[in-house]
Design a protein around this motif. Structure first.
Motif, PDB file in Angstrom:
ATOM      1  N   SER A  79    -106.474-116.324 116.696  1.00 39.24           N
ATOM      2  CA  SER A  79    -106.291-117.590 115.985  1.00 39.24           C
ATOM      3  C   SER A  79    -105.325-117.378 114.843  1.00 39.24           C
ATOM      4  O   SER A  79    -105.334-116.339 114.182  1.00 39.24           O
ATOM      5  N   THR A 101    -109.488-124.182 115.676  1.00 34.95           N
ATOM      6  CA  THR A 101    -109.281-123.988 117.104  1.00 34.95           C
ATOM      7  C   THR A 101    -108.790-122.571 117.368  1.00 34.95           C
ATOM      8  O   THR A 101    -107.869-122.075 116.700  1.00 34.95           O
ATOM      9  N   THR A 158    -107.038-120.918 127.091  1.00 30.76           N
ATOM     10  CA  THR A 158    -108.241-121.736 126.947  1.00 30.76           C
ATOM     11  C   THR A 158    -108.549-121.839 125.452  1.00 30.76           C
ATOM     12  O   THR A 158    -108.639-120.820 124.752  1.00 30.76           O
ATOM     13  N   SER A 159    -108.695-123.052 124.969  1.00 35.35           N
ATOM     14  CA  SER A 159    -108.941-123.261 123.537  1.00 35.35           C
ATOM     15  C   SER A 159    -110.316-123.881 123.318  1.00 35.35           C
ATOM     16  O   SER A 159    -110.854-124.578 124.181  1.00 35.35           O
ATOM     17  N   THR A 215    -108.071-119.506 120.719  1.00 36.49           N
ATOM     18  CA  THR A 215    -107.663-119.480 122.121  1.00 36.49           C
ATOM     19  C   THR A 215    -108.083-118.193 122.786  1.00 36.49           C
ATOM     20  O   THR A 215    -108.263-117.146 122.145  1.00 36.49           O
TER      21      THR A 215
END
Length: 960
Positions: free
Chosen positions: A813, A821, A780-781, A823
């Motif tokens: 990251s 972004t 999931t980002s 995760t």
């Protein structure tokens, strides 16, 4: 050797830097990111919630806070250039206060803390401690007097001259209302006749009588002939009329002597005329002269035995001066010698006639220098330069200059705006005051006197040098400028009465700097140098007295204090208590109070309290019945508590930081407290640590006084406690909030009957809609908030109420910085997540000793042999913690404690527990072991107590 066990019942006493054997049970060597609580124990401090990233913030500005209600709390900043910004605590909204009246010029400063704030209702006073207060150059009127201007002097409203009011006090017959008008003390010997006589002419006329008076020049003194009506056609001489008889008032132009001359004629038959009619009588007159001296005149040389001519009905007589008097008299401008108005017998004596006579004489003789005008029952005289007026007969006049000795001398009529000084006593100036005449309808004439200021003194506080005000206009609008009312008039009142010497002196802060504004008993209090200056009650901008005539309890208060050790101590701060104001200088403390029920200039007193050094950058705080303040004299800061502050006894001053004498940095400059939650927090700009002190007292007995530290990832610009929330502004301009008590909207995780706080710093919520899941990578980002930095271990946790609650992971990251972004493993898209920085709770325990209590003192046995076998830590709410056991010569033992074993807790319940314990094996001599407890997990960590077991040998020493 015996096996014993002992328990430390709680760890609510915080850090102590004393030797371990002197520490009290419950004290530790170090406590970071904790809150010592008398109820819960040693808990992990609350996390901070990110509110906003503020704009235009720098460390050189001055900070203040403003709380209006639960919906409106603000943090204010005055930048070094004088710009004022207000940040809303709820969302960080920046409001730039609209400036006016050169606010930036007054508020500009160089160092933090040089601008102080005091909020009263919706008005926040901002005082720049580097600015000196001054008066404007405006002067009170020059006695409201007039000037002479132009070639033809006239009565004008330009009041910059000199004046005298001459009141006629009585109107008496046959009196001379004489005045001397002069501008210097030069005198001239002047003479005045006291007795005179009249000499009738000895010349004869037709008939040859020796006492006949002179005939007119070229005339015939014979009697006129008239026709006898009873004897038609015949004429006869008829002289019974005596044509030279008569009376008149004569004024000699050379001497000013005024006399009434009366000539009386007695007819008689001097002969008979036989033609044209026989035996007709021929009449002649015998004259008698009477002289009455009305006014002796005024002349420069003696004239005894000199004569002058006087005329009566066209016939000349001679007046001779027999005696005279003389005296030196002033009057270089004019000597006014009007004739008595009643010199003519048919003239009635009247005040109007006297005034008209004087007015004409003054304007005729002195009009180029002094002018006169009738006002009421007196004369108003004015000039462009100083002059004096004196009366030769003082009972006729009341001469009112710019100073009188008795208020009873004041006239009932005068020039509107005329000012006099009432001296009362020549030896004492304190009872002097000034009165101004106010004419009815602001016109000259009848009116009344009111108290006023002395002429030609400064009377206005310069609003550009007085504290400016920040005013809340609305939830989104503030203004900053000079303090004005709705009519745009300055709220700093003007001097209305008295002078600048004794009766209404300039407030002592004029010419000096105001170091602090306070509010006490409905008065605005200014501290300046060694003086306490208080406004009138209910009129916060009035630093003047009401009256100089009598004492007024509403007058301003202006008193000074002296150093108990000698010299002058400049007051820099103060705090209100029920006994009065406790005031602080850099080296001493004072109590400003009163022995009476009412505080007024007569009852106000300043009592020396103590002589302690004081950190002028840190405000004193109230701890309820006591006061806390910081000392900055040595290498480290010290925190003192002042108790039992009374007028009649010295207070008790206790150094509460004695047990942490090397903990507090020098030059602390941020200080805040919450009396309701018993928090005291202090720190220093551009450092990462905050020092805390928690206290708890019952019935005057202190049950808790615990020191601790809070550590953050960023340098701190400012912090403040507002109500029950702790706000911090970091050097990256982020504003965060920490709730000092649990709130309904605090970040928590619920589990049916339990609710647990989340412990992340600068945390915020990421909506589930902002999460993106990839089934191919099972990741999931989302975009990390720009203010976060993963280098300090950013964590994500689910706060929802479903099966995912409590789901937790440290963010991974490649970039490692906010705004990129990041995760998470697995699918997190079902819930909003909470993201924030992890921080470490750390507790370092002291050396374990066997202790006993003697005479209420805890004594550690340092001579015995103690082998600690194990320790047992007892927890309250707890999720995860790590225990580190350091032993001399042996590897460190690290124990990670999870409150609930995976797959061993019930569905829909969190992996946290409310009460648990953990046993740590030691098997080491007590002096060779060091135990540290840490926790970085977002879950709670609450240490309540600790028990230990060990083998104890007293080595057969006898304890005495």
């Amino acid at each position: 050797m015996a096996t014993i066990t002992q328990t430390v019942p709680n760890y609510a006493l915080g850090i102590s830097e004393q030797p371990d054997e002197q520490k009290l049970p419950g004290q530790v060597r170090d406590a970071v990111n904790v809150v010592p609580d008398i109820t819960d124990g040693l808990t992990k401090r609350p996390g901070t919630e990110y509110i906003a990233t503020l704009g235009n913030v720098n460390a050189t500005g001055s900070w203040f806070s403003y709380y209006r209600d639960d919906n409106e709390a603000y943090i204010g900043n005055v930048k070094s250039d004088g710009t004022v910004r207000v940040y809303k605590c709820a969302d960080g909204t920046e409001i730039v206060a609209s400036p006016s009246d050169s606010a930036g010029t007054y508020l500009a400063h160089s160092n933090p803390g040089e601008v102080e704030a005091l909020t009263i209702n919706d008005t926040t006073f901002l005082v720049n401690k580097t600015k000196s207060v001054s008066l404007t150059n405006d002067l009170t009127t020059k006695s409201q007097k007039d000037s002479i201007s132009g070639s033809s002097p006239y009565y004008t409203a330009d009041k910059n001259g000199h004046a005298v009011y001459v009141e006629i006090t009585r109107v008496a017959p046959r009196r001379s209302y004489s005045l001397n008008i002069y501008s210097n003390e030069s005198t001239q010997e002047l003479f005045s006749a006291t007795t005179v006589e009249i000499q009738l002419s000895t010349a004869s006329h037709t008939g040859g009588e020796s006492n006949a008076i002179d005939a007119p020049s070229g005339g015939d003194y014979s009697a006129a002939k008239y026709r006898d009506p009873s004897n038609s056609g015949y004429l006869h001489q008829y002289g019974a009329d005596c044509p030279a008889a008569g009376s008149r008032v004569d004024i000699n132009s050379a001497t000013g002597i005024c006399s009434r001359i009366t000539v009386v004629g007695q007819p008689f038959v001097s002969r008979y005329d036989t033609t044209p009619d026989p035996d007709q009588p021929q009449y002649n007159c015998q004259y008698t002269g009477r002289l009455e001296l009305l006014y002796g005149g005024s002349y420069a040389t003696s004239k005894i035995n000199t004569t002058f001519d006087a005329d009566v009905v066209g016939y000349t007589h001679r007046v001779k001066i027999l005696t005279e008097t003389s005296s030196p008299q002033r009057g270089n401008i004019a000597r006014i010698r009007p004739l008595p108005v009643d010199v003519e017998q048919e003239t009635v004596v009247s005040g109007a006639a006297v005034l008209n006579s004087l007015n004409k004489a003054i304007n005729d003789q002195a009009g180029g220098t002094v002018r006169s005008r009738i006002i009421g029952n007196g004369l108003y005289l004015w000039s462009n330069s100083a002059f004096n007026v004196e009366a030769l007969e003082s009972d006729l006049f009341n001469i009112v200059t710019d100073e009188i000795n008795d208020v009873s001398d004041l006239p009932t009529s005068c020039r509107d705006g005329y000012i006099v000084k009432v001296s009362n006593s020549a030896a004492v100036q304190d009872d002097d005051y000034y009165l101004k005449f106010i004419g009815n309808n602001s016109k000259d004439g009848i009116g009344h006197w009111i108290e006023c200021t002395a002429p030609e003194i400064k009377y206005k506080l310069d609003p550009a040098t007085m504290p400016y005000v920040l005013t809340r206009v609305s939830t989104s609008s503030f203004t900053v400028g000079q303090w004005k009312d709705s009519n745009n008039e300055s709220n700093w009142r003007e001097r209305q009465i008295g002078d600048d010497l004794t009766t209404n002196t300039t407030p002592s802060f004029v010419g000096k700097k105001i170091s602090k504004l306070l509010y006490h008993r409905d008065r605005l209090v200014a501290l300046s140098d060694s003086n306490i200056i208080m406004s009138q009650p209910g009129d916060l901008g009035n630093f003047w007295n009401n009256t100089a005539i009598t004492f007024s309890g509403d007058d301003r208060i202006d008193v000074a204090c002296s150093s108990p050790s000698g010299g002058v101590n400049a007051l820099v701060d103060g705090i209100e208590m029920n006994t009065g104001l406790v005031l602080f200088s850099e080296n001493a403390q004072y109590l400003f109070s009163t022995d009476s029920d009412k505080l007024n200039p007569e009852t106000a007193q300043v009592y020396p309290l103590a002589v302690f050094n004081y950190n002028t950058s840190i405000h004193p705080i109230s701890l309820g019945t006591s006061i806390g303040f910081v000392d900055n004299a040595g290498k480290y800061s010290r925190f003192f508590e002042m108790l039992n502050v009374r007028r009649d006894t010295e207070p008790e001053v206790v150094e509460q930081s004695k047990v942490v004498s090397r903990l507090l940095n020098k030059d602390l400059d941020i200080f805040s407290n919450s009396r309701e939650n018993a928090y005291i927090l202090m720190g220093k700009i551009n450092t990462k640590e905050i020092y805390g002190f928690r206290y708890y007292s019952v019935s005057g007995k202190r049950l808790q006084g615990a020191w601790y530290k809070w550590s953050f990832q960023k340098n701190i610009f400012h912090f403040v406690i507002i109500q029950d929330d702790f706000y911090i502004i970091f050097d990256d301009r982020t504003l965060v909030k920490m709730s000092l008590k649990e709130r309904d909207n605090s970040p928590t995780i619920g589990s049916y009957d339990d609710t647990f706080n989340i412990h992340l710093d600068r945390s915020s919520t990421i909506a589930s809609s902002a999460l993106s899941y990839s089934s191919s990578t099972n990741l999931t980002s989302f975009t990390l908030p720009s203010y976060l930095n993963e280098a300090v271990d950013v964590a994500a946790i689910v706060l929802g109420n479903n099966d995912n609650r409590g789901r937790y992971q440290v963010v991974s990251s490649a970039a490692g910085n906010g705004g990129n972004t990041v995760t998470l493993n697995g699918d997190w898209t079902a819930n909003d997540i909470h993201v924030g920085e992890q921080y470490e709770m750390k507790v370092e325990f002291p050396t374990i000793y066997a202790t006993s209590t003697k005479n209420k003192l805890v004594v550690a046995d340092t001579t015995s042999s103690l082998i600690v076998q194990r320790i047992k830590l007892n927890f309250g709410d707890v999720g995860q913690f790590i225990t580190k056991l350091v032993r001399n010569g042996k590897p460190d033992f690290i124990d990670t404690h999870e409150s609930s074993i995976l797959d061993a807790y019930q569905s829909n319940r969190l992996p946290y527990v409310g009460d648990s314990s953990r046993t740590i094996p030691v098997y080491e001599r007590n002096e060779n072991v060091n135990v540290t407890l840490t926790s970085t997990h977002p879950s709670p960590a609450t240490l309540q107590s600790m028990s230990w077991e060990g083998d104890y040998n007293n080595r057969f020493y006898k304890r005495i």
